[in-house]
Design a protein around this motif. Structure first.
Motif, mmCIF file in Angstrom:
data_model
loop_
_atom_site.group_PDB
_atom_site.id
_atom_site.type_symbol
_atom_site.label_atom_id
_atom_site.label_comp_id
_atom_site.label_asym_id
_atom_site.label_seq_id
_atom_site.Cartn_x
_atom_site.Cartn_y
_atom_site.Cartn_z
ATOM 1 N N ALA B 69 0.847 -1.194 0.000
ATOM 2 C CA ALA B 69 0.000 0.000 0.000
ATOM 3 C C ALA B 69 0.883 1.245 0.000
ATOM 4 C CB ALA B 69 -0.916 -0.010 1.215
ATOM 5 N N PHE B 70 1.938 1.224 0.831
ATOM 6 C CA PHE B 70 2.826 2.399 0.897
ATOM 7 C C PHE B 70 3.581 2.604 -0.418
ATOM 8 C CE2 PHE B 70 2.564 1.706 5.567
ATOM 9 C CZ PHE B 70 2.102 2.968 5.900
ATOM 10 N N THR B 71 4.197 1.547 -0.946
ATOM 11 C CA THR B 71 4.961 1.736 -2.182
ATOM 12 C C THR B 71 4.024 2.015 -3.350
ATOM 13 O OG1 THR B 71 5.010 -0.662 -2.487
ATOM 14 C CG2 THR B 71 6.933 0.348 -1.480
ATOM 15 N N GLY B 72 2.810 1.451 -3.306
ATOM 16 C CA GLY B 72 1.830 1.732 -4.347
ATOM 17 C C GLY B 72 1.423 3.198 -4.322
ATOM 18 N N LEU B 73 1.175 3.720 -3.103
ATOM 19 C CA LEU B 73 0.825 5.137 -2.989
ATOM 20 C C LEU B 73 1.992 6.009 -3.429
ATOM 21 C CD1 LEU B 73 -1.077 5.151 0.434
ATOM 22 C CD2 LEU B 73 -2.061 5.532 -1.825
ATOM 23 N N ALA B 74 3.218 5.573 -3.080
ATOM 24 C CA ALA B 74 4.402 6.338 -3.473
ATOM 25 C C ALA B 74 4.482 6.436 -4.994
ATOM 26 C CB ALA B 74 5.667 5.679 -2.921
ATOM 27 N N LEU B 214 -2.119 3.646 9.064
ATOM 28 C CA LEU B 214 -1.395 4.797 8.527
ATOM 29 C C LEU B 214 -1.520 4.858 7.011
ATOM 30 C CD1 LEU B 214 1.877 4.831 10.647
ATOM 31 C CD2 LEU B 214 -0.019 6.447 10.729
ATOM 32 N N ALA B 215 -1.525 3.688 6.358
ATOM 33 C CA ALA B 215 -1.656 3.668 4.900
ATOM 34 C C ALA B 215 -3.011 4.217 4.484
ATOM 35 C CB ALA B 215 -1.470 2.245 4.373
ATOM 36 N N LEU B 216 -4.049 3.846 5.247
ATOM 37 C CA LEU B 216 -5.395 4.349 4.964
ATOM 38 C C LEU B 216 -5.421 5.870 5.091
ATOM 39 C CD1 LEU B 216 -8.232 3.155 4.384
ATOM 40 C CD2 LEU B 216 -8.679 3.344 6.830
ATOM 41 N N LEU B 217 -4.813 6.353 6.171
ATOM 42 C CA LEU B 217 -4.736 7.795 6.411
ATOM 43 C C LEU B 217 -3.974 8.480 5.274
ATOM 44 C CD1 LEU B 217 -5.443 9.817 8.708
ATOM 45 C CD2 LEU B 217 -3.087 9.547 9.482
ATOM 46 N N ALA B 218 -2.848 7.882 4.893
ATOM 47 C CA ALA B 218 -2.023 8.469 3.826
ATOM 48 C C ALA B 218 -2.801 8.524 2.521
ATOM 49 C CB ALA B 218 -0.745 7.655 3.649
ATOM 50 N N LEU B 266 6.329 8.560 1.450
ATOM 51 C CA LEU B 266 5.386 7.442 1.560
ATOM 52 C C LEU B 266 6.128 6.112 1.557
ATOM 53 C CD1 LEU B 266 2.606 8.780 -0.811
ATOM 54 C CD2 LEU B 266 2.328 8.217 1.600
ATOM 55 N N ALA B 267 7.109 5.991 0.642
ATOM 56 C CA ALA B 267 7.877 4.743 0.602
ATOM 57 C C ALA B 267 8.673 4.575 1.897
ATOM 58 C CB ALA B 267 8.803 4.744 -0.604
ATOM 59 N N GLY B 268 9.251 5.679 2.399
ATOM 60 C CA GLY B 268 10.023 5.615 3.637
ATOM 61 C C GLY B 268 9.159 5.207 4.819
ATOM 62 N N LEU B 269 7.905 5.689 4.813
ATOM 63 C CA LEU B 269 6.967 5.303 5.865
ATOM 64 C C LEU B 269 6.736 3.790 5.823
ATOM 65 C CD1 LEU B 269 5.144 6.331 8.074
ATOM 66 C CD2 LEU B 269 3.458 6.969 6.362
ATOM 67 N N GLY B 270 6.693 3.253 4.610
ATOM 68 C CA GLY B 270 6.592 1.805 4.472
ATOM 69 C C GLY B 270 7.775 1.111 5.128
ATOM 70 N N GLY B 271 8.955 1.712 5.009
ATOM 71 C CA GLY B 271 10.137 1.153 5.660
ATOM 72 C C GLY B 271 10.027 1.207 7.174
ATOM 73 N N ALA B 272 9.518 2.341 7.682
ATOM 74 C CA ALA B 272 9.341 2.473 9.132
ATOM 75 C C ALA B 272 8.374 1.418 9.636
ATOM 76 C CB ALA B 272 8.825 3.874 9.462
ATOM 77 N N SER B 273 7.297 1.186 8.865
ATOM 78 C CA SER B 273 6.313 0.190 9.272
ATOM 79 C C SER B 273 6.918 -1.219 9.258
ATOM 80 C CB SER B 273 5.086 0.299 8.362
ATOM 81 O OG SER B 273 4.569 -0.959 8.038
ATOM 82 N N TYR B 294 9.247 -4.979 -2.661
ATOM 83 C CA TYR B 294 8.038 -4.187 -2.418
ATOM 84 C C TYR B 294 7.985 -2.964 -3.326
ATOM 85 C CZ TYR B 294 7.170 -6.818 1.886
ATOM 86 O OH TYR B 294 6.902 -7.803 2.789
ATOM 87 N N GLY B 295 9.147 -2.333 -3.532
ATOM 88 C CA GLY B 295 9.168 -1.102 -4.327
ATOM 89 C C GLY B 295 8.720 -1.332 -5.752
ATOM 90 N N TYR B 296 9.200 -2.422 -6.359
ATOM 91 C CA TYR B 296 8.850 -2.680 -7.752
ATOM 92 C C TYR B 296 7.394 -3.111 -7.863
ATOM 93 C CZ TYR B 296 13.861 -2.437 -8.245
ATOM 94 O OH TYR B 296 15.154 -2.001 -8.208
ATOM 95 N N THR B 297 6.955 -3.963 -6.905
ATOM 96 C CA THR B 297 5.570 -4.413 -6.947
ATOM 97 C C THR B 297 4.623 -3.231 -6.764
ATOM 98 O OG1 THR B 297 6.358 -6.449 -5.980
ATOM 99 C CG2 THR B 297 4.000 -6.149 -6.047
#
Lengths: 321, 379
Positions: B69-74, B214-218, B266-273, B294-297
């Protein structure tokens, strides 16, 4: 003298640069016809795995197996390119997204990994590999020996390909037509050139070159199969085409420069030379330098004059000019 | 047969085409499965069960879906402006490194959990944004192709991650204890730095990680930004027609930097998660975080969701299920790489289906006789 760092790095730089050279030549052909293919990494990996498979499974002499492997790799690469060609030329999809899709489909976590797994290729050394062509005496000549005479057949074949591509683009009628299709497809169409056919042909040729590039990795440089063995070489090749201003002879120079950067890391580590975080910066060097050179080229602001095909990345639709 | 441009795009097509693409993709993947000697219908049943039905399946699917979700939003945030940031992979790694540093330091110094988590979120965003701003600045000031530069930095970030744990006695590396001397690992995060999860009582308890919230919020913020603010409008104009945007006096450079920053954050937040929700350490294992792609997907997720934030969440859940099934089923019947193949085919179908959104296919002879019933949107 032949053991000095410089000679070894240049000699192995030529070897490491060869897959980059093949892939860049292929991408150059596709781009000159106006098709940007960002799927080079994926096509290389599929070529790499299929070439390796051929050598492992074909029961024939070394020469025949290796020749067949290169052929199979070329066909596999072209088959991958055909998907991209169909999507962007016939279906007019975004070339950028389609190329990315091709890399995801065929790449390190996709088809190449699937094939490698399904054909059980991992963790076995190659049954045959490309070795040095010239006798040992020639290879021991100072400086020129290891650099010029210590290479495998694929290196010498790549030199022939550079000359062939250069002659084709600059000295033949079809070569002129390709350039016309890449610069101004509408004018080419008006001249009676079949834009669609030229674009398909050169995208497929680009894929075949990428396939051979992949086979160079698994049959000459590191004769084995592991997932993602090309390690981003396909992307460096795409950048190389930009540095080379879309000219085959400059691809050669660029490929060996980046090959030498790749060769530097294992050499420095093997010789125990430490300069700060050596493992980190030597491994990252080719990637960082790609960005640096790309900035230098793009900042000069003369990209167009320097040879980017004017219609690169633009689909051609006859009704919508 | 003729292909002509649509003047209006019917709304139903925007949903029908991705759905049709999915169906086609499953059919085409079935051909790949059959060609390599596998039983396709059986494989699909297994995938579906492992992704959504089996005990604990939904929980695992959420574990795979949250980072997507995070990398997709990114990817969606950047691709909307036609900024092709394909560096989410590296931005996620750098976000994970920064968040792990914050978690280890503040958690170790006894800060309250809420503050530690907030600091990890901030550090993850900052790390990802900083890494994304490198190609952003190069694009804004030197017109450097961001596709290649952002991709190259993925490799650098991966080497950095590996280096911190394997090649140096860094702050992130566990240096005490027996295991540390056998195989290098990251330090365990202190309890205060672990992210809480809500539990849904179904399938034997599904953990709803904080990252999913957090992804929903983002996604909501991103949707507001792009559909309700001047900033979002200008970013889209810049993407669709840079020349028109310049004539209108929009600030190109500033927008490139802002959009790359948001995308990287957004991608960095995915890393934090990854640190706080799932791995509880800085994971540099070659078969761990780095093998997930995850980044490529995320690019697949964003493209399939047509860069719409809420659609991205839905697609992330579905692709997360596929990813989870791939990991669960991996073995002789189900070679690794199959999931990537299926994702690629899904993306190809979505791209091809795009033709039907933008163009209508007319069968010429019939069209002349009864123009209203022209074959539209078929296939």
């Amino acid at each position: 003298m032949n053991d000095s760092l410089l000679v070894v790095v240049i000699a192995s730089g030529v070897a490491y640069g060869t897959p980059l050279l093949y892939a860049a030549l292929g991408e150059l052909l596709a781009e000159r016809s106006g098709v940007l293919n960002l799927g080079v990494e994926g096509m290389m990996l599929v070529g790499a795995v299929m070439g390796f498979w051929t050598v492992q499974r074909l029961h024939a002499g070394a020469g025949l197996s290796l020749a067949a492997a290169v052929g199979v790799a070329a066909v596999a690469g072209a088959a991958m390119a055909a998907i991209h060609a169909f999507l962007v030329i016939t279906l007019r999809a975004s070339q950028i997204v389609s190329g990315l899709a091709l890399t995801i489909f065929a790449g390190a976590a996709g088809l190449s990994s699937y094939l490698g797994n399904d054909l059980k290729l991992a963790d076995n050394p190659a049954r045959h590999q490309f070795g040095a062509v010239f006798p040992a005496d020639a290879r021991h000549w100072p400086v020129a020996g290891p650099i010029l005479f210590g290479q495998n057949a694929l290196v010498y074949a790549s030199w022939a390909c550079v000359v062939a591509v250069w002659l084709y683009l600059s000295r033949t009628r079809p070569g002129l037509n390709v350039r016309a299709v890449g610069e101004s497809p509408a004018s080419a169409d008006a001249m009676g050139i079949d834009v669609t056919r030229y674009r398909y042909a050169h995208t497929l040729a680009g894929g075949a070159f990428a396939g051979v590039a992949g086979a160079t990795v698994t049959l000459a440089i590191t004769p084995q199969w592991v997932d993602g063995i090309t390690g981003g070489a396909g992307w460096i090749a795409i950048a190389l085409v930009i540095f080379a201003f879309w000219r085959p002879e400059l691809c050669l120079v660029g490929a060996y420069f980046f090959g030498a950067l790749q060769a530097l890391a294992p050499q420095l580590q093997a010789r125990g030379i430490q300069l700060g975080p050596t493992v980190l910066w030597t491994n990252s060097l080719p990637y960082v330098m790609t960005v640096v050179v790309l900035v230098a080229v793009s900042a000069s602001g003369a990209r167009r004059r320097l040879g980017a095909p004017a219609a690169l990345g633009v689909p051609y639709v006859r009704e919508e000019r | 047969m003729r292909i002509e441009r649509r003047l209006e795009r019917p709304r139903w097509l925007l949903a029908a085409v991705p759905a049709g693409s999915l169906v086609f993709a499953f059919f085409a993947s079935g051909v790949v499965l059959a060609a390599t000697g596998h039983d396709a219908p059986d494989a699909y049943r297994q995938i579906f069960d492992a992704a959504f039905v089996d005990r604990g399946a939904l929980g695992q699917t959420l574990v795979s879906a949250t980072p997507l979700a995070f990398t997709g939003l990114a990817a969606a945030a950047a691709f909307r402006m036609r900024l092709f940031n394909i560096g989410a992979e590296g931005q996620l790694f750098v976000g994970a490194i920064a968040a792990a540093a914050a978690g280890l330091y503040l958690g170790g110094h006894g800060w309250p959990q809420a503050l530690v988590i907030a600091a990890m979120v901030a550090a993850g965003c900052a790390g990802g944004a900083a890494w994304a701003l490198v190609p952003g600045v190069l694009r804004a000031f030197f017109k450097t192709n961001e596709i290649i530069s952002s991709l190259m930095l993925n490799y650098v970030a991966a080497y950095l991650l590996t280096y911190l744990i394997f090649n140096t006695e860094s702050y992130w590396r566990e240096t005490e204890g027996f295991n540390a001397s056998v195989f290098p690992t990251g330090k365990e995060l202190p309890d205060r730095a672990l992210w809480p999860a809500a539990t849904i009582h179904a399938q034997g308890g599904i953990a709803l990680p904080l990252g999913a919230g957090l992804a929903l919020l983002a996604a909501a913020v991103l949707w507001l930004l792009y559909s309700r603010t001047r900033f979002g409008f200008e970013a889209q104009v810049l993407g669709d027609s840079p020349r028109a945007a310049r004539y209108a006096g929009m600030r190109t450079r500033r927008k490139i930097l802002a959009v790359m920053g948001i995308s990287g954050a957004l991608a960095g937040l995915g890393g934090a998660s990854q640190d706080g929700d799932f791995r509880h350490t800085l994971d540099a294992d070659p078969n761990g975080l780095q093998k997930q792609y995850y980044g490529y997907t995320g690019i697949v997720v964003a493209a399939l969701g047509r860069y719409n934030p809420f659609a991205v969440l839905v697609v992330a859940f579905l692709i997360g299920g596929l990813q989870n099934a791939g990991t669960t089923l991996q073995g002789a019947d189900f070679p690794s790489g199959l999931v990537g193949v299926m994702q690629g085919i899904i993306l190809f179908s979505a791209l091809g289906g795009e033709l039907l959104v933008r163009y209508r296919v007319r069968v010429a002879r019939r069209a002349r006789a009864e123009p209203a019933a022209a074959a539209e949107g078929g296939a």
